[in-house]
Design an enzyme around this catalytic site. Structure first.
Site: not given
Ligand code: ARG
Length: 292
Positions: A80, A105, A150, A179, A282
């Site tokens: 990611d 992550r 998140r 997000h 992103c």
């Protein structure tokens, strides 16, 4: 400008391009091997070569528009990492690091902080869970901050302390838009003398709770409100330099709305990276350097 005039179609409005410096990461190790958002299905095959090709088109487009793009080395085992927007949040040469919500992550946080430090940014290590520019967006002097999936509310306080700016907390409610940068696009962050009428955003109302929708309506009466259909294809996960807005070709309604207001939409397909739940924004982290 009266409210009435300001909502009229602004065809021919002169949009002003601002220079950007971005950080990107080649998706050399891109794959979907775990699932931390509803878009990710590890059983569905990914095509890394195709991801690389699509990513390259985005990189080339930024350069063609005159922007600068720095690169961070991809790390094997961190698929990611291509989504650099989550690597931190930078204003005036200060880099507030990321502290990822999911174990998969977590190692990206220090990797990005190392890059920021090695490239002359003052790094602030985060105490609170936050996913960088995925959940923090700068509009004028204000930081719009997302929570719900998140980044935590505590990180909103922390980011405000780090940068000494107003933070507006917004709550996301639909897991597809986990997000803030999947539900809001900053079309032009410039406000202040001469620019007050320019600062603007586009957003997907249904991605937010009632309270947040009311805040957005009140603060951005001229905002573009995109349709659920355009939101669902990650139309808002886009990058604007104040004039050119790079968006998904599937977001056809958003494309028309942008044109009406004098922006120049550029359609770019990152379908392969969408399998990981990410899009144009992103893959793009803005490096806001020190004010000289
Ligand atoms: N697979 C990544 C995750 O779920 C995608 C991150 C998308 N990034 C973003 N800025 N919205 O964390």
């Amino acid at each position: 400008m009266s409210t009435h005039e300001s909502v009229a179609p602004a065809t021919g409005t002169e949009r002003i391009q601002q220079h950007r410096r971005y950080l990107m990461c080649r998706p050399e190790h891109f794959t979907v091997s775990y699932s931390i958002n509803p878009w990710m299905e590890p059983s569905r095959p990914t095509d890394t070569a195709r991801a690389l090709q699509q990513w390259q088109t985005l990189y080339d487009t930024y350069l063609a528009l005159g922007h600068d793009v720095d690169l961070i080395d991809p790390i094997d085992g961190l698929p990611d990492m291509v989504y650099t927007a989550n690597g931190g949040f930078l204003i005036d040469g200060v880099a507030y690091g990321a502290k990822f919500r999911f174990a998969e992550r977590v190692p990206e946080g220090p990797a990005f902080m190392e890059w920021f430090a090695a490239n002359g940014f003052d790094v602030v290590e985060p105490a609170e869970v936050n996913e960088g520019e995925g959940d923090f967006l700068l509009v004028g002097q204000t930081i719009l901050a997302g929570t719900g999936f998140r980044s935590t509310g505590d990180s909103h306080r922390e980011v405000g302390e780090v940068f000494g700016r107003e933070v507006v907390s917004l709550t996301l409610t639909d897991p597809r838009f986990y997000h803030l940068d999947t539900a809001i696009a900053v079309l032009d962050p410039v406000e202040g003398p001469g620019g007050a009428e320019r600062a603007n955003i586009a957003y997907l109302p249904n991605a937010f709770d009632e309270r947040s929708q009311a805040i957005l309506r009140e603060r951005y009466p001229d905002a573009i409100q995109v349709s659920d259909a355009d939101g669902a294809v990650f139309g808002l996960n886009s990058a604007s330099d104040g004039r050119n807005a790079i968006i998904s070709p599937r977001a056809t309604g958003f494309e028309a709305q942008l044109r009406e207001r004098g922006y120049t939409p550029i359609m770019l397909d990152l379908s392969e990276l969408l399998l990981g739940g990410g899009g144009i924004k992103c893959c793009t982290l803005e490096l806001r350097g020190a004010v000289r």
